[in-house]
Design an enzyme around this catalytic site. Sequence first.
Site, PDB file in Angstrom:
ATOM      1  N   ARG A   1      27.262  25.771 -21.346  1.00 20.07           N
ATOM      2  CA  ARG A   1      27.100  26.042 -22.770  1.00 20.07           C
ATOM      3  C   ARG A   1      27.750  24.998 -23.674  1.00 20.07           C
ATOM      4  NH1 ARG A   1      27.072  32.441 -23.782  1.00 20.07           N
ATOM      5  NH2 ARG A   1      25.282  31.859 -25.004  1.00 20.07           N
ATOM      6  N   PRO A   2      27.294  23.769 -23.598  1.00 19.69           N
ATOM      7  CA  PRO A   2      27.850  22.744 -24.497  1.00 19.69           C
ATOM      8  C   PRO A   2      27.425  22.981 -25.944  1.00 19.69           C
ATOM      9  CG  PRO A   2      25.999  21.861 -23.240  1.00 19.69           C
ATOM     10  CD  PRO A   2      26.195  23.272 -22.777  1.00 19.69           C
ATOM     11  N   ILE A   3      28.057  22.262 -26.874  1.00 23.88           N
ATOM     12  CA  ILE A   3      27.640  22.386 -28.281  1.00 23.88           C
ATOM     13  C   ILE A   3      27.286  21.021 -28.868  1.00 23.88           C
ATOM     14  CG2 ILE A   3      28.768  24.580 -28.833  1.00 23.88           C
ATOM     15  CD1 ILE A   3      31.022  22.934 -30.098  1.00 23.88           C
ATOM     16  N   ASP A   4      26.867  20.110 -27.979  1.00 29.39           N
ATOM     17  CA  ASP A   4      26.528  18.751 -28.428  1.00 29.39           C
ATOM     18  C   ASP A   4      25.395  18.754 -29.462  1.00 29.39           C
ATOM     19  OD1 ASP A   4      25.163  19.703 -26.081  1.00 29.39           O
ATOM     20  OD2 ASP A   4      24.099  17.799 -26.006  1.00 29.39           O
ATOM     21  N   LEU A   5      24.418  19.650 -29.302  1.00 32.54           N
ATOM     22  CA  LEU A   5      23.285  19.672 -30.244  1.00 32.54           C
ATOM     23  C   LEU A   5      23.737  20.149 -31.628  1.00 32.54           C
ATOM     24  CD1 LEU A   5      20.600  21.235 -27.868  1.00 32.54           C
ATOM     25  CD2 LEU A   5      20.801  18.837 -28.542  1.00 32.54           C
TER      26      LEU A   5
ATOM     27  N   ARG B   1      31.688  33.332 -28.504  1.00 35.78           N
ATOM     28  CA  ARG B   1      31.019  32.037 -28.644  1.00 35.78           C
ATOM     29  C   ARG B   1      30.397  31.881 -30.031  1.00 35.78           C
ATOM     30  NH1 ARG B   1      28.636  27.641 -26.183  1.00 35.78           N
ATOM     31  NH2 ARG B   1      26.713  27.088 -27.221  1.00 35.78           N
TER      32      ARG B   1
ATOM     33  N   ARG C   1      30.549  44.368 -25.351  1.00 33.58           N
ATOM     34  CA  ARG C   1      30.286  43.268 -26.298  1.00 33.58           C
ATOM     35  C   ARG C   1      28.901  43.376 -26.920  1.00 33.58           C
ATOM     36  NH1 ARG C   1      30.089  38.297 -23.554  1.00 33.58           N
ATOM     37  NH2 ARG C   1      29.166  37.794 -25.563  1.00 33.58           N
TER      38      ARG C   1
ATOM     39  N   ASP D   1      18.342  36.622 -21.685  1.00 39.60           N
ATOM     40  CA  ASP D   1      19.226  37.784 -21.861  1.00 39.60           C
ATOM     41  C   ASP D   1      18.664  39.056 -21.216  1.00 39.60           C
ATOM     42  OD1 ASP D   1      20.997  36.204 -23.168  1.00 39.60           O
ATOM     43  OD2 ASP D   1      20.594  36.971 -25.174  1.00 39.60           O
TER      44      ASP D   1
ATOM     45  N   LYS E   1      22.454  42.285 -32.199  1.00 41.78           N
ATOM     46  CA  LYS E   1      23.726  41.555 -32.135  1.00 41.78           C
ATOM     47  C   LYS E   1      23.521  40.100 -32.532  1.00 41.78           C
ATOM     48  CE  LYS E   1      25.318  39.950 -27.954  1.00 41.78           C
ATOM     49  NZ  LYS E   1      25.661  38.523 -28.057  1.00 41.78           N
ATOM     50  N   ASN E   2      22.497  39.474 -31.968  1.00 46.49           N
ATOM     51  CA  ASN E   2      22.303  38.042 -32.195  1.00 46.49           C
ATOM     52  C   ASN E   2      21.720  37.721 -33.570  1.00 46.49           C
ATOM     53  OD1 ASN E   2      23.359  37.615 -29.720  1.00 46.49           O
ATOM     54  ND2 ASN E   2      21.438  37.059 -28.710  1.00 46.49           N
TER      55      ASN E   2
ATOM     56  N   CYS F   1      30.403  34.666 -22.881  1.00 48.47           N
ATOM     57  CA  CYS F   1      30.107  35.005 -21.492  1.00 48.47           C
ATOM     58  C   CYS F   1      30.220  33.770 -20.608  1.00 48.47           C
ATOM     59  CB  CYS F   1      28.680  35.533 -21.379  1.00 48.47           C
ATOM     60  SG  CYS F   1      28.587  37.310 -21.374  1.00 48.47           S
TER      61      CYS F   1
HETATM   62  C1  UD1 Z   1      21.845  32.344 -28.002  1.00 47.62           C
HETATM   63  C2  UD1 Z   1      22.142  33.811 -27.850  1.00 47.62           C
HETATM   64  C3  UD1 Z   1      22.283  34.156 -26.377  1.00 47.62           C
HETATM   65  C4  UD1 Z   1      21.031  33.722 -25.614  1.00 47.62           C
HETATM   66  C5  UD1 Z   1      20.706  32.254 -25.905  1.00 47.62           C
HETATM   67  C6  UD1 Z   1      19.388  31.823 -25.306  1.00 47.62           C
HETATM   68  C7  UD1 Z   1      23.353  34.344 -29.872  1.00 47.62           C
HETATM   69  C8  UD1 Z   1      24.625  34.761 -30.488  1.00 47.62           C
HETATM   70  N1  UD1 Z   1      23.377  34.107 -28.560  1.00 47.62           N
HETATM   71  O1  UD1 Z   1      22.936  31.628 -27.438  1.00 47.62           O
HETATM   72  O2  UD1 Z   1      22.457  35.575 -26.274  1.00 47.62           O
HETATM   73  O3  UD1 Z   1      21.273  33.859 -24.230  1.00 47.62           O
HETATM   74  O4  UD1 Z   1      20.633  32.040 -27.321  1.00 47.62           O
HETATM   75  O5  UD1 Z   1      18.351  32.616 -25.768  1.00 47.62           O
HETATM   76  O6  UD1 Z   1      22.343  34.255 -30.529  1.00 47.62           O
HETATM   77  N2  UD1 Z   1      22.564  23.756 -25.198  1.00 47.62           N
HETATM   78  C9  UD1 Z   1      22.995  22.463 -25.095  1.00 47.62           C
HETATM   79  N3  UD1 Z   1      23.678  21.928 -26.149  1.00 47.62           N
HETATM   80  C10 UD1 Z   1      23.934  22.625 -27.287  1.00 47.62           C
HETATM   81  C11 UD1 Z   1      23.486  23.961 -27.379  1.00 47.62           C
HETATM   82  C12 UD1 Z   1      22.810  24.502 -26.309  1.00 47.62           C
HETATM   83  O7  UD1 Z   1      22.790  21.794 -24.081  1.00 47.62           O
HETATM   84  O8  UD1 Z   1      24.546  22.080 -28.220  1.00 47.62           O
HETATM   85  C13 UD1 Z   1      21.858  24.355 -24.056  1.00 47.62           C
HETATM   86  C14 UD1 Z   1      22.646  25.508 -23.437  1.00 47.62           C
HETATM   87  O9  UD1 Z   1      23.558  25.041 -22.491  1.00 47.62           O
HETATM   88  C15 UD1 Z   1      21.549  26.319 -22.812  1.00 47.62           C
HETATM   89  C16 UD1 Z   1      20.393  26.157 -23.787  1.00 47.62           C
HETATM   90  O10 UD1 Z   1      20.675  24.996 -24.545  1.00 47.62           O
HETATM   91  O11 UD1 Z   1      21.181  25.769 -21.577  1.00 47.62           O
HETATM   92  C17 UD1 Z   1      20.173  27.354 -24.692  1.00 47.62           C
HETATM   93  O12 UD1 Z   1      21.294  27.566 -25.462  1.00 47.62           O
HETATM   94  P1  UD1 Z   1      21.220  28.136 -26.949  1.00 47.62           P
HETATM   95  O13 UD1 Z   1      19.808  28.394 -27.312  1.00 47.62           O
HETATM   96  O14 UD1 Z   1      22.012  27.238 -27.816  1.00 47.62           O
HETATM   97  O15 UD1 Z   1      21.961  29.505 -26.790  1.00 47.62           O
HETATM   98  P2  UD1 Z   1      23.110  30.087 -27.697  1.00 47.62           P
HETATM   99  O16 UD1 Z   1      22.841  29.801 -29.123  1.00 47.62           O
HETATM  100  O17 UD1 Z   1      24.427  29.715 -27.131  1.00 47.62           O
END
Ligand code: UD1
Length: 418
Positions: free
Chosen positions: A121-125, A92, A397, A305, A22-23, A116
């Site tokens: 789960r911010p997207i600042d990065l 997401r 999902r 996961d 899926k990912n 989920c």
């Molecule tokens: C992806 C996977 C998800 C898995 C996760 C961690 C997909 C579609 N989803 O999610 O199944 O659980 O990796 O292996 O591939 N973070 C920030 N800022 C950001 C982005 C992330 O602080 O801009 C933090 C998140 O809150 C979290 C950590 O970084 O604590 C890991 O998140 P991330 O690796 O980005 O996971 P996803 O890409 O959302």
Amino acid sequence: MDKYIIDGGEKLYGEVEAQCAKNAVLPLLAASVLTDEQVKIRGVPPIADVENMLRILSEVGCNVRRQKDCAIIDSSNAVSHEIPPRLTKELRSSVFMLGSVLTRFRRAKISYPGGCDIGLRPIDLHLSGLKRLGVEITEEGGYIECKADKLVGTEILLDFPSVGATENIILAAVKAQGITVIRNSAKEPEIIDLQNFLNAMGASVHGAGGGTIVIEGVKKLHGVDYLPIGDRIEAGTYLIAVASCGGEIAMKGVRAENIAALLHKLRENGCKIHTKNDKIILESNGRLKAVPLVETMPFPGFPTDLQAQYSALCTTAQGTTLMVENLFETRYKYAGELKRMGADITIRDRTAVIRGVAKLHGAKTVAGDLRGGAALVVAGLKAEGQSEVLDLSHVDRGYADFEYKLKKLGAKIRRVRI
Ligand code: UD1
């Protein structure tokens, strides 16, 4: 709304083939708008997240066809840079569209993504990486608007190796001017798969899996016919189920090195594991020793996961396991449901103390998220008596043919519409 009814206590035996990940599939689908030519992705699992991503592609104007297990995407007529908010809330991974749509249209508009409910789960990065490439970002009324007259390669250091941020930056950099270097990039196998997919389209992406990714922008990408990697999380779920219930499984379609952290723990639990002809063979007598400490980490650490499913296994292991969830804040919601089945779990902040009990008993439980739902299924399979897992929308999902594959292993599980 569907539910599972499970008569627990059966040992499980047989062979299961993993679906494509899926990912891996989700970012590849997002990447399909990077070319005007036809993109064919094979082995696309019929799971809700994928269907939602295909809907998003249709709504931005792509021609999307399903042919057997393939998805065929022709985005030559894609017109919209706006990702429909209704679908963004469901998924997401719609956030990956930001990078690819930006590359395509030089602008993108998206509402804050859903997925989920397992933490902030911010997207600042993602956004700071895009800014470094020259993207102007405005956030207003729950929408993020991105504009870039041109995308220009640069050095980006991620504060944390975020999977999504790494993928989004790659998608925005792949046709940028010059070279982009992403340091402290995520090392997950799905990132390597994205690199391979893009390179098969004519991109120049190198270093995925090693912590530094170098992307040399190219002018044009062409069509591709691609088979993504197997789903290590799905495979891990079946391995955990068999380890926990007892029995023997031959798991096909996933490389052992991609779930090495799980296999290491399962060996410590007392399972016998070896690989043979690309299959992972696991044998368990069902009486497992608890492993004292498990901490979730970015790859190659123990995957978040699989935290819920593995915690379900720990509930009946002999001894106490300390589970530490380092990635997401609220990923223990399933624990309350496991307690209804007789599990002894105490949660404090990011740590779960799981004291193994002799057995779980059947109970009615509700799946609150995708992997938490899978954990309840694992628990139901080994519990004494009948269990129910309600609200399968989350499990749907991520797992295609879940009950079918479990039945093949000898589980007594059925899906009922209520
Ligand atoms: C992806 C996977 C998800 C898995 C996760 C961690 C997909 C579609 N989803 O999610 O199944 O659980 O990796 O292996 O591939 N973070 C920030 N800022 C950001 C982005 C992330 O602080 O801009 C933090 C998140 O809150 C979290 C950590 O970084 O604590 C890991 O998140 P991330 O690796 O980005 O996971 P996803 O890409 O959302």
